[in-house]
Enzyme design. Structure first.
Site, PDB file in Angstrom:
ATOM      1  N   HIS A   1      -3.160   2.741  -4.686  1.00  0.00           N
ATOM      2  CA  HIS A   1      -2.357   2.376  -3.557  1.00  0.00           C
ATOM      3  C   HIS A   1      -0.809   1.918  -3.741  1.00  0.00           C
ATOM      4  O   HIS A   1      -0.368   1.036  -3.155  1.00  0.00           O
ATOM      5  CB  HIS A   1      -3.036   1.487  -2.541  1.00  0.00           C
ATOM      6  CG  HIS A   1      -4.410   2.014  -1.984  1.00  0.00           C
ATOM      7  ND1 HIS A   1      -4.526   2.564  -0.856  1.00  0.00           N
ATOM      8  CD2 HIS A   1      -5.778   1.867  -2.621  1.00  0.00           C
ATOM      9  CE1 HIS A   1      -5.828   2.996  -0.667  1.00  0.00           C
ATOM     10  NE2 HIS A   1      -6.513   2.615  -1.787  1.00  0.00           N
TER      11      HIS A   1
ATOM     12  N   GLU B   1     -10.175   2.267  -5.339  1.00  0.00           N
ATOM     13  CA  GLU B   1      -9.556   3.445  -5.029  1.00  0.00           C
ATOM     14  C   GLU B   1      -8.417   3.937  -6.101  1.00  0.00           C
ATOM     15  O   GLU B   1      -7.749   4.871  -5.563  1.00  0.00           O
ATOM     16  CB  GLU B   1      -9.112   3.510  -3.718  1.00  0.00           C
ATOM     17  CG  GLU B   1     -10.445   3.510  -2.732  1.00  0.00           C
ATOM     18  CD  GLU B   1     -10.152   3.548  -1.022  1.00  0.00           C
ATOM     19  OE1 GLU B   1     -11.190   3.949  -0.476  1.00  0.00           O
ATOM     20  OE2 GLU B   1      -9.021   3.164  -0.581  1.00  0.00           O
TER      21      GLU B   1
ATOM     22  N   ASP C   1       0.852  -1.250  -0.027  1.00  0.00           N
ATOM     23  CA  ASP C   1      -0.065   0.251  -0.083  1.00  0.00           C
ATOM     24  C   ASP C   1       0.932   1.045  -0.165  1.00  0.00           C
ATOM     25  O   ASP C   1       2.006   1.139   0.038  1.00  0.00           O
ATOM     26  CB  ASP C   1      -0.813  -0.093   1.190  1.00  0.00           C
ATOM     27  CG  ASP C   1      -2.323   0.701   1.038  1.00  0.00           C
ATOM     28  OD1 ASP C   1      -2.192   1.798   0.383  1.00  0.00           O
ATOM     29  OD2 ASP C   1      -3.349   0.133   0.775  1.00  0.00           O
TER      30      ASP C   1
HETATM   31  C1  ACM Z   1     -11.128  -0.704   0.576  1.00  0.00           C
HETATM   32  O1  ACM Z   1     -11.520  -0.460   1.589  1.00  0.00           O
HETATM   33  N1  ACM Z   1     -10.543   0.430  -0.085  1.00  0.00           N
HETATM   34  C2  ACM Z   1     -10.927  -1.881  -0.099  1.00  0.00           C
END
Ligand code: ACM
Length: 442
Positions: free
Chosen positions: A178, A241, A105
């Site tokens: 991420h 995201e 991440d």
């Molecule tokens: C997430 O909570 N962004 C998968």
């Protein structure tokens, strides 16, 4: 225990699933038997003066769902390997069978990749961490370097430890979003000229992988090492995201999209995911990702982890994709479980034990064909506001016990009052195992 070991030897981990089935059934039978014995049986230390009695019962039992999972996030706060073993022990007692490890991440890259050593030399360490909630104005930072990573040998050890408890470890390598820790290590993977540090605060940011062929090949190299460590059928590629601002602004990305005949950024992500899907299929594996992988189109052979809502799971199942139901509203165990003023700092939300227990992963409005795609459910323990193992156990248990029952027990047999009564004995077992669960409400 000796019996189980002998049979495990007869049916080694490499045996086809159908031949391991009887061993797995025996393992779950043993878990039930342990629960019929006094809670002291869960103690690691010798117990004196205990009468070991078991009620005379006959039990017919089988799991409702094949995927009964929990997710750990060692990126936001590193989780020691020994604690992960304890966590595996605790979920295995509850007959959960998947441990999803979110290994990369923005705030840290946690898996050794031999071909790209800077991923951990640089990407596993951040200079400091935001203090308090990242959403607050005038953020302060702690000035303390944070990080760590698992060697490939560490991860093989965890995979074997989990397999002995019939838990499959699912690795997640996040893309295309991420990605800041990876870009900090190898700036050529990103979209901007300025060097980036490993991210020191929390929340979604714009720094995502670029779409160069060299970046796709880099990620396939990473997945190539991942499949050598993790024997799981499913490999998680994240997909959530991924803010597309940098792709929209980048001349190089727009040029590449034109070359590929790709009309928009959602379809670009879809192409990106399809390349990973093809790669994983070539290795005999299956791709799983967060529900944003549906955007721009997704192959039917990919599995969707529905996190934003149950409706996202419904959408995927109706399209014919397999689904793991992991919606925030019922399975995000990083959410508050009581009034925020009475709880340690959390990310937000409100998810009391009763609400977790009340979750039914099979939406009523789905037809039988679509329902057959719902593989099960999973609890999430994102660790932005979970700095250590004791806090992690406080957030996980007993809510994960409720989710385990959601995943195991037929809906018609579930009853929160009955569960709450049985939980009083179950937490005695957790006590014996040294699990620092959140005390039950009176
Ligand atoms: C997430 O909570 N962004 C998968």
């Amino acid at each position: 225990m000796r019996v189980r070991k002998r049979i495990t030897w007869l049916f080694p981990r490499t045996a086809p699933l159908s031949r391991r089935q009887p061993v797995r059934g025996l393992f779950y039978g043993v878990q039930t038997l342990r629960q019929l014995l006094p809670p002291a049986v869960f103690s690691a230390a010798p117990v004196d003066g205990q009468k070991w009695t078991v009620p005379a019962v006959s039990i017919e039992d089988a799991p409702r769902f094949a995927w009964r999972g929990m997710m750990l996030d060692p990126c936001r706060h590193f989780i020691p390997k020994e604690f992960i073993k304890k966590f595996i022990d605790t979920i295995a007692v509850q007959k959960m069978n998947h441990l999803h490890l979110h290994l990369t991440d923005d705030q840290g890259w946690r898996i050794e990749i031999k071909k790209y050593p800077k991923l951990t030399e640089v990407g596993a360490w951040r200079a400091e961490t935001v203090v308090g909630h990242a959403g607050k104005p005038n953020a302060k930072y702690d000035g303390i370097r944070h990080g760590g990573f698992y060697t490939q040998d560490d991860l093989r050890e965890l995979v074997a430890y989990a397999a002995d408890r019939h838990v499959t470890v699912i690795p997640e390598i996040e893309m295309p979003g991420h990605a800041q820790a990876a870009i900090a290590a190898y700036p050529e993977l990103g979209n901007v000229k300025e060097p980036l540090p490993v991210f020191t605060t929390f929340g979604v940011n714009k720094n995502i992988f670029n779409v160069e062929e060299s970046t796709i090949l880099f990620l396939q190299d990473v997945l190539g090492e991942v499949v050598e460590i993790f024997p799981s059928t499913y490999i998680h590629i994240g997909g959530d995201e991924a803010v597309k601002d940098q792709w929209k602004e980048s001349e190089a990305v727009q040029k590449r999209m034109k070359e590929l005949g790709i009309a928009d950024e959602a379809k670009m992500q879809s192409y990106f995911i399809a390349r990973m899907n093809d790669f994983l299929k070539g290795k005999g594996r299956k791709l799983i990702g967060w529900d944003e992988i549906l955007e721009g189109g997704l192959g039917k052979d990919a599995t969707v982890m529905a996190w934003r809502s149950v409706d996202k799971g419904i959408e995927a199942a109706e399209l014919g994709n397999d689904v793991v139901m992991a919606p925030t509203a019922f399975t995000y165990l990083d959410y508050y479980q009581g009034k925020p003023k009475d709880e340690p700092l959390g990310i937000g939300g409100n998810l009391p034990l009763s609400k977790v227990y009340g979750f039914d992963p099979l939406p009523k409005k789905l037809d039988p064909e679509a329902l057959s795609h719902i593989m099960g459910t999973q609890g999430q323990l994102w660790s932005e506001y979970i700095p250590g193992p004791d806090h992690l156990e406080y957030m996980a248990f007993p809510r994960a016990c409720a989710l385990a029952e959601v995943a195991w027990t037929p809906q018609a047999q579930r009853d929160f009052k009955d569960f709450s009564e049985r939980l009083k004995t179950h937490v005695e077992r957790l006590d014996k195992m040294g699990v620092k669960y959140r005390p039950l409400e009176k």
